[in-house]
Every structure is written in C-alpha cells, then in structure tokens.
Design a protein around this motif. Structure first.
Motif, short mmCIF file in Angstrom:
data_model
loop_
_atom_site.label_atom_id
_atom_site.label_comp_id
_atom_site.label_asym_id
_atom_site.label_seq_id
_atom_site.Cartn_x
_atom_site.Cartn_y
_atom_site.Cartn_z
N VAL A 199 0.35 -7.13 -14.65
CA VAL A 199 1.72 -7.56 -14.39
C VAL A 199 2.16 -8.50 -15.51
O VAL A 199 1.44 -9.42 -15.90
N ARG A 200 3.37 -8.25 -16.02
CA ARG A 200 4.00 -9.13 -17.03
C ARG A 200 5.32 -9.63 -16.47
O ARG A 200 6.07 -8.87 -15.85
N SER A 222 0.02 0.24 -14.43
CA SER A 222 -1.19 0.61 -13.68
C SER A 222 -1.33 2.13 -13.65
O SER A 222 -0.38 2.87 -13.89
N ASN A 223 -2.55 2.58 -13.39
CA ASN A 223 -2.82 4.01 -13.19
C ASN A 223 -4.00 4.15 -12.22
O ASN A 223 -5.12 3.72 -12.52
N PRO A 224 -3.72 4.71 -11.03
CA PRO A 224 -2.44 5.25 -10.55
C PRO A 224 -1.44 4.13 -10.25
O PRO A 224 -1.76 2.96 -10.33
N GLN A 225 -0.21 4.54 -9.94
CA GLN A 225 0.86 3.58 -9.73
C GLN A 225 0.52 2.65 -8.58
O GLN A 225 0.00 3.06 -7.54
N ALA A 226 0.84 1.36 -8.80
CA ALA A 226 0.49 0.33 -7.81
C ALA A 226 1.65 0.07 -6.88
O ALA A 226 2.82 0.29 -7.21
N ALA A 227 1.30 -0.42 -5.70
CA ALA A 227 2.30 -0.86 -4.73
C ALA A 227 2.63 -2.32 -5.01
O ALA A 227 1.74 -3.14 -5.25
N THR A 275 0.61 -6.86 -6.85
CA THR A 275 0.48 -5.41 -7.06
C THR A 275 -0.94 -4.98 -6.70
O THR A 275 -1.91 -5.69 -6.99
N THR A 276 -1.04 -3.78 -6.14
CA THR A 276 -2.35 -3.28 -5.69
C THR A 276 -2.41 -1.78 -5.88
O THR A 276 -1.45 -1.05 -5.57
N ASN A 277 -3.55 -1.27 -6.44
CA ASN A 277 -3.86 0.16 -6.43
C ASN A 277 -5.33 0.35 -6.10
O ASN A 277 -6.02 -0.61 -5.71
N GLY A 280 -7.83 -2.14 -8.09
CA GLY A 280 -7.76 -3.59 -8.10
C GLY A 280 -6.41 -4.13 -7.70
O GLY A 280 -5.47 -3.38 -7.37
N THR A 281 -6.31 -5.49 -7.73
CA THR A 281 -5.10 -6.21 -7.33
C THR A 281 -4.78 -7.26 -8.40
O THR A 281 -5.69 -7.87 -8.97
N PHE A 282 -3.48 -7.43 -8.65
CA PHE A 282 -3.03 -8.43 -9.63
C PHE A 282 -1.74 -9.05 -9.12
O PHE A 282 -0.93 -8.37 -8.47
#
Length: 457
Positions: A199-200, A222-227, A275-277, A280-282
């Motif tokens: 995340v930026r 992210s890959n795959p797209q994060a929620a 964000t989460t996929n 991982g989470t950020f």
C-alpha cells in the motif's frame, strides 16, 4: 553448397580433353557409392540425372526435390585423370513449430526461484536457442543436446522472484543460422508472480477545516487483487463518508478512496486503510486533524475590508473634486485674463488731468472691462477692440491717444546712474500727450479741456 529441403539443385562438373573412350563417374552418399557411369544413373536414384553437353566435357548432376538423405559429400571423376571434383551438399530443414517453454514449478511466488526450460526437436540442423527478457538478451548457459535424440534444450534460472517480475515477458528464440533459407521462430511466456499487498499513500498527516470535503486515498498493489477496508481507531467511520475504488494503469493495482464530506471536529483522528489477500495483509494509517472555522473572525475581517474600501473611495472622490475645482478656477482665470501681460515694473502715476477725482464722469455706455492690455515700450496700455470695417492701419488712427507711448522711464533711469535729473537731455522733452487731440494741461484757474471718453472706448 547449402539448399533448402524440397528445392532442386545442380552439382556442376566439366572436364577438358576427354576422348570417346573416357568414362565419367559420380559418387555420393552414403559412403561415396557409385551413382552414375557416363550418362547412365543407377536405378536407385530416381530423382537424379546427368545434364550438360557431353561433347564439351560437361557432366553435371541434377537432384530434384532435395531430401535430408541427399545431404553429404559428392565426387566427380574419370578414368585416366587423377584430379577429382569434390563438393559438400547441406540440406536445411526449417523449423515447422516454435520451441516449447516449460515451467517446472506450477506455482510462482515472490521470494522463490524459478527455472524456465526451452526445448525443440524441429529442424535440421538443430537450431540455437536464446532467451530474451522483453527485447534484452539474457545471459544463460550453452545449449544442451540430448544424446541419441535430435533435440535442443536451454534453461533460464531466476534465482529470486520479486513483485516487479510479475508481468514480465520472457521469450525463447530458435535460429538455425540461415536466415535466407529458414526464418527464426520464438515462443514467449508472461510470468504470473503472486505476492502479498503493498500500500502506498500520498500523505500520512492531513489537516482540514470544518465544512471541507476530504479524500483519503491508498494505492494498493497485489496479486491476486486484495480486499480493501477502512476503520477508525477508537471510533466509527463517519456516516457522511463514502468508499470509492478505481483501477489504475497496472492490471493488478487499484486506488481506494474514502471521501468524507462536510468534516467536523468529531471526524478527526487516525484512519486505517487495510488490505488483505491470500498471501498476506498490509495497512497504512492517516492522521487527520480538523481545525475550527472562526466565523466571528471572518465577519470582522470582512467588515474591516469593506470600511477600508469605503474610506479609500471617499478620499479618492475628495481629491478628484479638489483637482477638478482647481482646474475649473484656472480655466475661469484664463478666460477672464486671456493673454494679459504682466508688467515688469509698477505703472507710472496717472497725469493730473486723467485722475479719477478730477476727470469727468465716464459714459455708462463705455465698457472698459472688455479691453486687453498691450505693452508699448515697457508700459501696459489698453488694446482697442478689433474693427472689421477698416483696415488694420486705420484702426489705430481712431484712437490716437492710445498710440502714443508713455515716456520710456527705464531709459531715463539708465541715463542718470548717479541719481541726478537728466530729463533736460532726454529725447522726450516734449510732452508725448500733447497732440492734435490732447493739449497740455492749463494752468491753475483755467478750465481743463474735457477728454472725450467715448474716444477711449
């Protein structure tokens, strides 16, 4: 000689000085077997024949529909001559299918190593394989040729993958080295590297005033797209907040924005973009500070500005009026005086017979205000009004009393520097006022001659 498979080729051979008893022999693959004697070709070689003019010693071998089996060494000779004509025939078989790229690991994750294998069994000779990252050539090991199997293979090893490797295009090119006979072929693969979200944000600290609309944006890669989700530390997301999401130029990237309209003091605090996929989470934090809007200060400032504007306008109008009044007075004076001349010195006293106390009353019809003054030898005298019914020289004759100047007092003063009276030596001994119309004043007891006031008018 190099030819492409399926073409027709002619191997030329000629001798000088052959006799009728000379016999020409062609030998060829495999192992230089006898293919023809003189102009007769062995029945095993149905696509071969002898061409050329035998009368001049030409015995050329023509091969139609060249095959890979025709590749090898050829020799043309005759009995009685030690010289032999030898040549090599190479047959190129183009690659019919592009090389194949195999990925040894089915799952590609950031931080892991990856091996890409390129293989081909097509073509004769076997092609040379080369790896490219986009348009740049990648350094790799030499080609591997499998023993007993006509196959070329080349591996590309990526020691550690990163999220920047996602979407890269790797190409394997197969080239036989004969561009005019066989074109190079290639195969490509695009890496699909999976990685956790990144995340930026544009600014971590945000300040706003009450009533403004505020945007909190975070760019997610992210890959795959994060929620993406938003939360406020120690409180709830305001009811007037709206969550918007839009895709960026990157296929895997999105920009998520939290829009808060009409922010208030209670909306300040720390907001978290999370964000989460699968991998991982950020999260990122925003510190928002909402300032009060001082309405009273705004009103005071507005009133002050208005008062200053009115004050400046009043001063400007006063200056403009004063300037216009002075201009009008000056113009009035110019109209009144006209081209009036200023005397360089004080006017001399009037003669006793022109004194207002002893002079007869002026005719009320005579208007002296309209006369202009003119300079006659340093003395201001009234200028007569223009007469349109006479010539310019005749006008002055109507006013003889105005045409005689007073004595030049400046000249008289310069002639007596020591203060003595030099009037006896003055060229103006004669009274200038004594003319045909004006006589010298009579002595006491006599009645003065009355001046025609109308003549002065």
């Amino acid at each position: 000689m190099t030819v492409r498979e399926g073409q027709t080729v002619t191997l030329r051979c000629a001798f000088i000085g052959l006799t009728s008893q000379s016999v020409v022999i062609w030998e060829g693959p495999p192992n230089f077997n006898v293919m023809s004697t003189d102009r007769r070709v062995d029945s095993l070689y149905k696509r071969h024949r002898i061409t050329g003019n035998s009368g001049v010693g030409e015995y050329s071998m023509e091969i139609a529909d060249v095959q890979v089996s025709d590749e090898g060494g050829y020799r043309c000779s005759t009995l009685g001559l030690q010289e032999k004509a030898e040549m090599m025939l190479n047959v190129i078989v183009p690659i019919k299918k592009p090389p194949k790229i195999a990925v040894r690991d089915s799952s590609i994750f950031a931080g892991q190593s990856l091996t890409l294998s390129c293989r081909t069994t097509e073509g004769s000779p076997l092609p040379t394989l080369t790896w490219f990252n986009g348009t740049a050539q990648v350094k790799q090991r030499n080609n591997k040729l499998a023993e007993g199997v006509a196959m070329a293979s080349l591996d590309l090893v990526l020691s550690e993958l990163t999220r920047w490797d996602h979407g890269r295009n790797f190409t394997c090119m197969a080239d036989q080295g004969y561009p005019q006979l066989a074109a190079a072929t290639a195969s490509s693969t695009i890496l699909n590297v999976k990685y956790s979200p990144v995340v930026r944000i544009r600014s971590q600290s945000i300040q706003a005033s009450e009533g403004e609309t505020l945007d909190l944006s975070c760019d997610v890669d992210s890959n795959p797209q994060a929620a993406v989700s938003w939360r406020k530390l120690g409180g709830d997301i305001p009811a007037n907040a709206e969550n918007r999401e839009e895709e960026t130029t990157s296929p895997r990237g999105v920009t998520n924005t939290l829009v808060i309209s009409h922010v208030g003091r209670s909306d300040g605090g720390v907001y978290v973009c999370e964000t989460t996929n699968t991998f991982g989470t950020f999260q990122r934090e925003f510190h928002m500070d909402v300032k009060d809007t001082n309405t009273q200060s705004v009103v005071i400032a507005s009133v002050t500005v208005i008062v200053l504007l009115i004050l400046f306008a009043t001063i400007f109008v006063c200056i403009a009026k004063r300037t216009g009044l002075s201009t009008g007075v000056n113009k009035s004076r110019e109209k009144t005086t006209g081209s009036t001349l200023t005397a360089s010195r004080a006017l001399p006293p009037l003669p006793p017979y022109l004194d207002a106390r002893s002079a007869p009353a002026m005719d009320p019809d005579c208007d002296m205000d309209g006369l202009e003054l003119q300079d006659f030898n340093g003395t201001l005298k009234p200028r007569p009004p223009p007469r349109v019914d006479k010539q310019p020289y005749s006008i002055g004759l109507s006013y003889p009393s105005l045409m005689h100047p007073l004595p030049p007092y400046s000249t008289v003063e310069r002639q007596r520097p020591d203060g003595e009276d030099n009037m006896l030596d003055s060229p103006y001994l004669e009274d200038p006022w004594e003319t045909e119309e004006f006589m010298a004043p009579p002595s006491e007891g006599l009645t003065r001659k009355r001046i025609d006031n109308r003549a002065l008018c």
